[in-house]
Design an enzyme around this catalytic site. Structure first.
Site, short mmCIF file in Angstrom:
data_model
loop_
_atom_site.label_atom_id
_atom_site.label_comp_id
_atom_site.label_asym_id
_atom_site.label_seq_id
_atom_site.Cartn_x
_atom_site.Cartn_y
_atom_site.Cartn_z
N LYS A 52 0.84 -1.21 0.00
CA LYS A 52 0.00 0.00 0.00
C LYS A 52 0.87 1.25 0.00
CE LYS A 52 -3.89 -2.34 2.13
NZ LYS A 52 -4.57 -2.75 3.36
N GLN A 96 -4.58 -1.39 9.58
CA GLN A 96 -4.48 -2.72 8.96
C GLN A 96 -5.09 -3.77 9.89
OE1 GLN A 96 -3.25 -3.39 5.77
NE2 GLN A 96 -4.09 -5.40 6.18
N ASP A 119 -11.37 3.09 4.10
CA ASP A 119 -11.82 1.71 3.88
C ASP A 119 -13.34 1.62 3.76
OD1 ASP A 119 -9.69 -0.07 3.61
OD2 ASP A 119 -9.23 0.02 5.75
#
Ligand code: NAP
Length: 281
Positions: A52, A96, A119
């Site tokens: 990422k 994460q 997200d």
């Protein structure tokens, strides 16, 4: 049968994004900023985070990586996320998952304001999606919609079946398809007559995490089949669809790997830019 090349589509999106983030920088005199928080040393999570961060760099997005030890106390993680929430240079925050078991993930994620929730996991963003309002949508199902759009696959009026109802894939996927005027059925582990339901689908999205679960008899001739599943079998990545036997029946199908997978990071970067643009407006 046409293979949907997610790798190529994701690369196109990332190239387009580079232009857009440059324009953002020119207009506002700062870069789009994405903070990534990793707690612990889970090897898979470390790889995801590294990928990422690399993708951010390539797209002209400034990344802020924060690594905390596996035994970090709840308060320390919450304080870090809250400080990122208050930082004007940070437009998006990604924690994460999974977090180490001693941590309350819900409470940590609740520290991310909806405006920085890249997200799309927050109740506010999921609520907006359910209401058909603008907000941030989970990256993987958003990536599926982009694959359909760029492959010029019509959703309006078509019968879509989503296999799986998880918070991160199945549910938002079903809502996105509904918002795109498809007639949607969601199947899960208690669904009766699942094979017959799948066989009615014009668009079938498989997201259950069971290798080669969708077999040729479950697929209507000419259907579009999107395989979200990622399973490791004998060291090889396979999807939730028995690709070899299903592919010849379809009009479009995504491979695993190289289908939905590459779209997830591309959409994360798009979400970061969208959060930054909304913050500046
Ligand atoms: P998950 O949280 O484990 O959810 C699986 C869903 O499938 C659940 O709703 C479950 O039903 C349903 N299910 C399980 N077995 C079933 C069966 N035999 N028949 C019908 N439904 C069944 O998984 P997830 O996070 O959504 O991920 C699904 C797959 O997508 C995994 O392979 C994952 O690795 C992959 N994935 C890929 C990406 C990507 O970037 N390409 C991103 C995320 C996930 P219940 O709700 O009834 O338990």
């Amino acid at each position: 049968m046409t293979l949907i090349d997610g790798k190529k589509i994701a690369a196109d999106i990332r190239a387009e994004l580079r232009e857009k983030t440059l324009q953002f920088q020119k207009r506002y005199g700062r870069q789009v900023g994405l903070a990534v928080v990793l707690v612990g040393e889970d090897p898979a999570s470390q790889v995801y985070v590294r990928n990422k961060i690399r993708a951010c760099e390539e797209a002209g997005i400034r990344s802020f990586a924060h690594y905390l030890p596996a035994d970090a106390p709840q308060r320390a993680v919450e304080e870090l996320v809250c400080s990122l929430a208050a930082d004007d240079e940070v437009h998006g925050i990604l924690v994460q998952l999974p977090l180490p078991p001693h941590l309350d993930a819900e409470r940590i994620l609740a520290c991310i304001p909806a405006s920085k929730d890249v997200d799309g996991f927050s109740a506010q963003n999921i609520g907006r999606l359910a209401l058909g309002e603008e907000g941030t949508v989970a990256c993987t199902p958003l990536g599926v919609m982009e694959l359909l759009r760029r492959s010029k696959i019509e959703t309006r009026g078509r019968r879509a079946v989503v296999l799986g109802r998880s918070k991160i894939v199945g549910r938002p996927m079903a809502l996105l398809l509904l918002n795109a005027d498809a007639t949607v059925t969601v199947c899960h582990s208690h669904t009766q007559g699942l094979a017959a339901i799948c066989a009615q689908a014009d668009i079938l999205v498989a997201a259950i995490g069971k290798p080669r679960f969708v077999t040729a008899d479950m697929v209507k001739g000419g259907a579009v089949v999107i395989d979200v599943g990622i399973n490791r079998v004998d060291g090889k990545l396979v999807g939730d669809v028995d690709f070899e036997h299903v592919a010849p029946k379809t009009s479009f199908i995504t491979p695993v790997p190289g289908g939905v997978g590459p779209m997830t990071i591309a959409m994360l970067l798009c979400n970061a830019l969208a959060c930054a643009e909304r913050a500046m407006q």
